[in-house]
Structure formats: C-alpha cells, structure tokens
Write a protein that holds these residues in place. Structure first.
Motif, PDB file in Angstrom:
ATOM      1  N   PHE A   1     -10.850   1.291  -1.952  1.00  0.00           N
ATOM      2  CA  PHE A   1     -11.304   1.216  -0.558  1.00  0.00           C
ATOM      3  C   PHE A   1     -12.450   2.196  -0.367  1.00  0.00           C
ATOM      4  CE2 PHE A   1     -11.204   2.687   3.854  1.00  0.00           C
ATOM      5  CZ  PHE A   1     -11.190   1.491   4.542  1.00  0.00           C
TER       6      PHE A   1
ATOM      7  N   ARG B   1     -11.741  10.695  11.130  1.00  0.00           N
ATOM      8  CA  ARG B   1     -13.195  10.659  11.251  1.00  0.00           C
ATOM      9  C   ARG B   1     -13.636   9.568  12.206  1.00  0.00           C
ATOM     10  NH1 ARG B   1     -15.487  11.105   5.600  1.00  0.00           N
ATOM     11  NH2 ARG B   1     -13.779  12.610   5.644  1.00  0.00           N
TER      12      ARG B   1
ATOM     13  N   SER C   1     -13.789  -6.745  12.930  1.00  0.00           N
ATOM     14  CA  SER C   1     -12.406  -6.419  12.593  1.00  0.00           C
ATOM     15  C   SER C   1     -11.649  -7.709  12.299  1.00  0.00           C
ATOM     16  CB  SER C   1     -11.745  -5.679  13.749  1.00  0.00           C
ATOM     17  OG  SER C   1     -11.495  -6.580  14.804  1.00  0.00           O
ATOM     18  N   GLU C   2     -10.506  -7.560  11.610  1.00  0.00           N
ATOM     19  CA  GLU C   2      -9.698  -8.720  11.262  1.00  0.00           C
ATOM     20  C   GLU C   2      -9.314  -9.511  12.502  1.00  0.00           C
ATOM     21  OE1 GLU C   2      -9.370  -5.727  10.077  1.00  0.00           O
ATOM     22  OE2 GLU C   2      -9.028  -5.763   7.927  1.00  0.00           O
TER      23      GLU C   2
ATOM     24  N   HIS D   1     -17.858  -1.515   7.524  1.00  0.00           N
ATOM     25  CA  HIS D   1     -16.531  -2.080   7.735  1.00  0.00           C
ATOM     26  C   HIS D   1     -15.962  -1.586   9.073  1.00  0.00           C
ATOM     27  CE1 HIS D   1     -12.518  -3.445   6.948  1.00  0.00           C
ATOM     28  NE2 HIS D   1     -12.017  -2.237   6.857  1.00  0.00           N
ATOM     29  N   ASN D   2     -15.449  -2.527   9.857  1.00  0.00           N
ATOM     30  CA  ASN D   2     -14.897  -2.147  11.152  1.00  0.00           C
ATOM     31  C   ASN D   2     -13.442  -2.541  11.303  1.00  0.00           C
ATOM     32  OD1 ASN D   2     -16.731  -0.759  12.792  1.00  0.00           O
ATOM     33  ND2 ASN D   2     -18.005  -2.599  12.903  1.00  0.00           N
ATOM     34  N   GLY D   3     -12.803  -2.812  10.188  1.00  0.00           N
ATOM     35  CA  GLY D   3     -11.444  -3.356  10.307  1.00  0.00           C
ATOM     36  C   GLY D   3     -10.384  -2.392   9.823  1.00  0.00           C
ATOM     37  N   LYS D   4      -9.346  -2.986   9.231  1.00  0.00           N
ATOM     38  CA  LYS D   4      -8.168  -2.263   8.808  1.00  0.00           C
ATOM     39  C   LYS D   4      -8.520  -1.156   7.809  1.00  0.00           C
ATOM     40  CE  LYS D   4      -3.459  -3.678   7.629  1.00  0.00           C
ATOM     41  NZ  LYS D   4      -2.930  -3.114   6.407  1.00  0.00           N
ATOM     42  N   VAL D   5      -7.761  -0.071   7.889  1.00  0.00           N
ATOM     43  CA  VAL D   5      -7.926   1.045   6.970  1.00  0.00           C
ATOM     44  C   VAL D   5      -6.559   1.310   6.352  1.00  0.00           C
ATOM     45  CG1 VAL D   5      -8.338   3.533   6.873  1.00  0.00           C
ATOM     46  CG2 VAL D   5      -9.833   2.078   8.232  1.00  0.00           C
ATOM     47  N   PRO D   6      -6.488   1.505   5.037  1.00  0.00           N
ATOM     48  CA  PRO D   6      -5.176   1.735   4.422  1.00  0.00           C
ATOM     49  C   PRO D   6      -4.470   2.926   5.067  1.00  0.00           C
ATOM     50  CG  PRO D   6      -6.903   1.647   2.743  1.00  0.00           C
ATOM     51  CD  PRO D   6      -7.577   1.571   4.056  1.00  0.00           C
ATOM     52  N   ALA D   7      -3.188   2.773   5.342  1.00  0.00           N
ATOM     53  CA  ALA D   7      -2.464   3.800   6.092  1.00  0.00           C
ATOM     54  C   ALA D   7      -2.390   5.110   5.325  1.00  0.00           C
ATOM     55  CB  ALA D   7      -1.056   3.301   6.404  1.00  0.00           C
ATOM     56  N   ARG D   8      -2.116   5.052   4.032  1.00  0.00           N
ATOM     57  CA  ARG D   8      -1.817   6.262   3.272  1.00  0.00           C
ATOM     58  C   ARG D   8      -3.080   7.032   2.887  1.00  0.00           C
ATOM     59  NH1 ARG D   8      -0.584   6.531  -1.846  1.00  0.00           N
ATOM     60  NH2 ARG D   8      -0.734   4.282  -1.959  1.00  0.00           N
TER      61      ARG D   8
ATOM     62  N   LYS E   1     -17.064   3.313   4.015  1.00  0.00           N
ATOM     63  CA  LYS E   1     -18.162   2.651   4.689  1.00  0.00           C
ATOM     64  C   LYS E   1     -18.035   1.131   4.664  1.00  0.00           C
ATOM     65  CE  LYS E   1     -22.654   3.227   5.783  1.00  0.00           C
ATOM     66  NZ  LYS E   1     -23.158   3.186   6.780  1.00  0.00           N
TER      67      LYS E   1
ATOM     68  N   TYR F   1     -12.564  -2.588   2.079  1.00  0.00           N
ATOM     69  CA  TYR F   1     -11.870  -2.976   0.857  1.00  0.00           C
ATOM     70  C   TYR F   1     -12.874  -3.558  -0.123  1.00  0.00           C
ATOM     71  CZ  TYR F   1      -7.631  -2.267   3.535  1.00  0.00           C
ATOM     72  OH  TYR F   1      -6.633  -1.705   4.283  1.00  0.00           O
TER      73      TYR F   1
ATOM     74  N   GLU G   1       0.812  -1.216   0.000  1.00  0.00           N
ATOM     75  CA  GLU G   1       0.000   0.000   0.000  1.00  0.00           C
ATOM     76  C   GLU G   1       0.843   1.261   0.000  1.00  0.00           C
ATOM     77  OE1 GLU G   1      -2.813   3.024   1.638  1.00  0.00           O
ATOM     78  OE2 GLU G   1      -1.534   1.971   3.070  1.00  0.00           O
TER      79      GLU G   1
ATOM     80  N   ILE H   1      -9.809   9.297   7.101  1.00  0.00           N
ATOM     81  CA  ILE H   1     -10.721   8.282   7.622  1.00  0.00           C
ATOM     82  C   ILE H   1     -10.380   7.962   9.065  1.00  0.00           C
ATOM     83  CG2 ILE H   1     -11.606   5.946   7.338  1.00  0.00           C
ATOM     84  CD1 ILE H   1     -10.835   6.121   4.402  1.00  0.00           C
TER      85      ILE H   1
ATOM     86  N   LEU I   1     -17.370  -8.810   6.620  1.00  0.00           N
ATOM     87  CA  LEU I   1     -17.752  -7.414   6.830  1.00  0.00           C
ATOM     88  C   LEU I   1     -18.363  -7.236   8.214  1.00  0.00           C
ATOM     89  CD1 LEU I   1     -18.175  -4.582   5.481  1.00  0.00           C
ATOM     90  CD2 LEU I   1     -20.418  -5.386   4.788  1.00  0.00           C
ATOM     91  N   GLY I   2     -17.977  -6.147   8.880  1.00  0.00           N
ATOM     92  CA  GLY I   2     -18.607  -5.827  10.155  1.00  0.00           C
ATOM     93  C   GLY I   2     -17.707  -6.097  11.347  1.00  0.00           C
TER      94      GLY I   2
ATOM     95  N   THR J   1     -13.233  -6.598   5.031  1.00  0.00           N
ATOM     96  CA  THR J   1     -11.841  -6.877   5.382  1.00  0.00           C
ATOM     97  C   THR J   1     -11.111  -7.601   4.250  1.00  0.00           C
ATOM     98  OG1 THR J   1     -12.529  -8.946   6.359  1.00  0.00           O
ATOM     99  CG2 THR J   1     -12.317  -7.078   7.843  1.00  0.00           C
TER     100      THR J   1
END
Lengths: 359, 182
Positions: free
Chosen positions: A158, B138, A233-234, B123-130, A161, A164, A151, B135, A230-231, A174
């Motif tokens: 991405f 927020r 976390s990993e 979505h409640n997981g990983k978010v791209p760093a860059r 809401k 990915y 990344e 996000i 979805l919903g 996720t």
C-alpha cells in the motif's frame, strides 16, 4: 445423476435467490485487488513466492476463519480437473486468467458461493463478492469485511499516495471493480442500446458482454462496470455506478411499456415462439439458446408466461455452457453432442417447472 | 514526388507538422521515415494490433523527448532495483513486477496513470486499518489544515485557534507514532 440433484449442486446463490430489481439486474459484483508486501507480483514471481502467498493465506485461515457464510474452502487449481475449473469459471467464481495462466493459482470459496477469493491471479489476492439482484452496497460491505479480516494478519502493498498497489496500473488506488449484470432486451429491441453505450463510456464506466472483456452480449445480458479506480473513494465509485444502473433500469422499464403498447401481439408471439423452441428443440446452439432464454425471461417479467420461475434465465445461461454440459454428461462432448445435450437439458428444466405447476 | 531526404526514392509518406503555430510539410520515402522513427512515431513492419494500441499508451516517452536528442542518449536502461524489471519490459506487458516498480518508474508512470484514471493521481479511498495508523492521522491533519485556511479566510479567528490547537495535538501524537516504531 438427476437434473434436480445436479442443479442443486450447480446453482450458486447469485443465480437462484432473488434480489432487489431482479427483473432487470441479474447480479452485482464487487472485486478488490490486493497484493502482499515484499512479494513480487504474479507477473514475474518465482514458484517459491507463489507458494508463500498460498501459505500466507493458509496461515491467516488457521488463526481465525471468516465464518460469516460458513467455512471457507481452499481449492488449488493444480488439484482440480480441467472440467471442474471450467465449471467454476462459467459460474463466474474464478476468472479465465486463473484457469489458464496462473502459477500456483488457488481460490477460497464460501459454501453459498457468494464470496470467492482468487489467489495468484493477476494480483496475489482478489476478493470477489457476487450477490443476486441490485445489491452493490451490500456486496461492498462484505468485501470490506473480508479485506479487513485478511489485513489483520497480512501486510498489504500500500502506498500512502496512490493507494493499493496492483500489478496493472489500471487497478491501482482502490483496486475496486464494481460491476452489475443486466438483462436489457427492450433497449435492444427498440435499438436504443447503441446510443446508450457511448454515453455510459463518457461517464468513466464500461459496458461489456456477459463473460467480460471482449465477449458479446449473449442473451441481451450486459455488464456495466467502473473503469477508474484511482482518485474516487470506493463508496463514490459504487454510488456513481448505482446511479447509472438505476437510470438504465428505468429506461429499460419504459422501453418495455412502450413495446407492450405498440406491438403487444408481436411481442407475445416472439416470446411464445422462443418458448416453443426451447421446449421442443432437439439440437440447439449457445447463441440461439441465449436468444430464446432472453425472450422467455422477458415474457415472464411481462406476464405473458406464467408459472415459470424467473431464475430460469440466470440458471440456464450458466448451465448450458460447454463446461457444465460436459459435467452433467459425465465426460467430454464434441460441439454437436453439446448442442444435443443443451437442448435436452433445457427441455428437462422446463418440464420440472410444469411438474411444480401441476403440484 | 521524390523523397526530400534522400532525393532518390519516391516519397510515400506525406504529412504536416505544426509546431508553435508554424506549419511544415514533409514528404519522405519509407526508409528515411523509419530513420526518423521516434519523431514520426511509425510502427515498422507488421500491422498495428490492439496490443500495440494498449501498450502504446505506456510508450509515449520518445515522443515527449522530441527528436532533437540523438537516439543513443535515450538508451539508458530504466530498471526497478527490487525485481529488476525494466521499463521496456513493463511497457510490453503492461504489468509491473513488484510494488517497488511504482517508485522506480514514478516519473514515467505519472502521466500514464493520470491518463488511465481521468487525471487522478491521489488515492482517496480505503486505507488498511493496521499499517494505516499514521496515514489516518496525516489525512485528518490535512483535512484540519484545509479547514484552518478556510476559517482564516472567513476571519473566524476564534474557531481557527481551536483548529490550530487540534492540529498541534495530532501532530504531537503522530510524532509519538513514528518514534514508537509502530
């Protein structure tokens, strides 16, 4: 080529080294699905777009390589022989989809084969980490590192809401599929598996045979994985899977104890009959080989058989697949010839153990 | 028994429909039933394969819209303007053509995704760093706002004031983010 040399080349780290709880958990796998922004998904993309995905990855590698596990090697599917692809698939390093359907498919492999990154499969990028034994969190950590490394240079598709974006909505969020391969012979023998599978399904997890969707549980090997991406976390997805797997481990262990108490001699007989079949047969087909290997592995775990390495099940389950047998033979084989090859490969492999025993 | 629609052919399909607590029985021949296709969700012709079953999940739309609308009115083609995949195509293969499809079909998609992911839509997981810079902010602000609500409910106003200041600070930072372009 001698079997020993062939094996050295053929055996991936996930098959040979031993991880935690490796008497029951053969391997742990994490897969992250990612797509590149502004490029159509592989479902419909043009050849130019497919090439640009590979170009993107190559550019990423030329800036700085991910060298935690040695160099990454880029393999283009179009440049591989059908047999080579089949072998990679039998090692679980690439998927059947990449072998059969992908346009400009490719994969990046580390030397120890614990990490493989599939390119232009169902999604542009699929990061896979395959670790021996029960090491889901460890595999997730490495997958994260690779994800972050990619990344740094690649813009992912991405959405704030729903996370990915993947070509199939079953992976959105996720993009994570965590799965664990387990050897559960005692739960099968005591006929508990039929009750357990529906219970696991209710928890949002799936149980499958060794080669994924639709495959049967050859050699009492099952794959347990998450369904929902979805919903949660990993980390939560991995934790949920871990707690179910831990339960399965303890149930399998107590089933083994119960078997030992109630039918010790029958079990020992079964183990040694299977051992006899493997070390003497001249023709053996996949199913029978898988069944006997499962028995022998159980015999090793329960100390009926001593002096044979535990890896024998993991290794031979993979090495006796059609692709490997043909590679070992150095050319195509008809099914009956494969059964002969399979029998001789297993006999030789068991002899190697004897030699090591004798010193 | 004779079909209640055409009064000619023998009725081969019998079923009961319960709507708002009222029970209605239908006895139709295959031909008349097919004309009501969407109402009765009949798959015409060949057998029902696993594939139908899977894509059936994506195809629930006609049933929701009910039988009152004339079939012609539903023919408006829903299409992704980016990759020009139609919703029908998606329903057939079960895979999207590009990332924008998620926007283009978002109304149709929501119930499907919820069904696939046991009711989840966020979505409640990983978010791209860059690309995730704003996000991350927020998400943090949302968390703080929830905290603030709780604090007010608990009447811990001093702490609430601190949290409010922190939210303001972060919001300012976020606006700076947006204006700065990156």
């Amino acid at each position: 080529m001698s079997l020993e040399k062939f094996m050295n080349q053929a055996v991936s780290s996930w098959m040979s080294s031993e991880g935690p709880d490796s008497d029951i958990v053969l391997s742990s796998r994490i897969r992250l699905a990612r797509n590149i922004k502004q490029v159509n998904f592989p479902t419909i993309f043009s050849n130019e777009e497919a090439k640009s995905v590979i170009q993107n990855i190559e550019d990423r590698m030329s800036k700085s390589s991910f060298d935690k596990f040695g160099d990454l090697e880029l393999l283009l599917m179009d440049e591989l022989q059908p047999l080579q692809k089949r072998v990679l698939m039998e090692k679980h390093l690439i998927s059947p989809h990449l072998v059969e359907n992908a346009n400009y498919g490719a994969c990046l492999l580390t030397e120890n084969e614990e990490v493989s990154i599939m390119i232009n499969e169902e999604d542009h990028i699929r990061i896979q980490c395959l670790f021996p034994g029960f090491q889901l969190s460890e595999a997730l950590d490495v997958a994260y590192e690779i994800d972050d490394w990619l990344e740094e240079e690649i813009d992912y598709a991405f959405d704030e809401k729903i996370g990915y974006l993947t070509s199939c909505p079953t992976n959105v969020g996720t993009g994570l599929r965590a799965s664990v391969m387990m050897h559960l012979p005692a739960l099968i023998m005591t006929q508990q598996m039929n009750r357990i599978i529906p219970a696991i399904n209710q928890l949002g997890l799936v149980v499958r045979g060794i080669f994924g969707e639709g495959s049967e549980a050859l050699g009492n090997i099952f794959q347990v994985s998450n369904q929902i991406t979805l919903g949660k976390s990993e980390e939560d997805i991995a934790e949920d899977l871990k707690s179910v797997v831990s339960q399965l481990i303890s149930q399998e262990r107590s089933a083994r104890e119960a078997l030992e108490k109630t039918s010790n001699i029958q079990l020992e007989d079964r183990v040694f009959r299977s051992y006899g079949t493997l070390s003497n047969s001249r023709v053996i087909e996949t199913k029978e080989a898988a069944r006997c290997l499962s028995d022998v592995r159980l015999g090793i775990d329960m100390n009926y058989i001593q002096g044979i390495s535990k890896n024998i099940l993991n290794e031979l389950m993979v090495l006796t697949q059609p692709g490997f047998l043909q590679q070992y033979a150095g050319g195509p084989l008809r099914p009956f010839e494969r059964d002969i090859r399979r029998a001789s490969l297993i006999r030789e492999r068991l002899k190697m153990e004897d030699k090591e025993l004798g010193g | 028994m004779i079909c209640q629609e055409c009064n000619q052919r023998p009725a081969t399909l019998h079923f009961t429909k319960i709507m708002n607590g009222e029970k209605a029985e239908f006895h139709l021949c295959e031909k008349c039933a097919q004309e009501h296709g969407d109402m009765f969700m009949l798959s015409s012709g060949s057998g029902f394969s696993i594939n139908n079953l899977l894509t059936g999940l994506f195809n629930m739309e006609p049933a929701f819209q009910g039988a009152s609308k004339a079939p012609l009115e539903q023919e408006k083609v829903l299409q992704c303007e980016q990759c020009s995949m139609t919703f029908q195509q998606f329903a057939k293969v079960g895979k999207f053509g590009c990332a924008h499809c998620y926007d283009a079909f978002s109304d149709q998609l929501k119930p499907i995704v919820k069904r696939l992911h046991s009711g989840n839509w966020t979505h409640n997981g990983k978010v791209p760093a860059r690309i995730g810079g704003s996000i991350h902010l927020r998400k943090k602000i949302d968390e703080l706002k929830n905290e603030l609500k709780e604090l007010i409910l608990k009447e811990e106003f001093e702490k609430a004031a601190e949290t409010r200041d922190e939210i303001r600070k972060l919001e300012k930072e976020m606006n700076g983010h947006d204006e700065g372009g990156e």
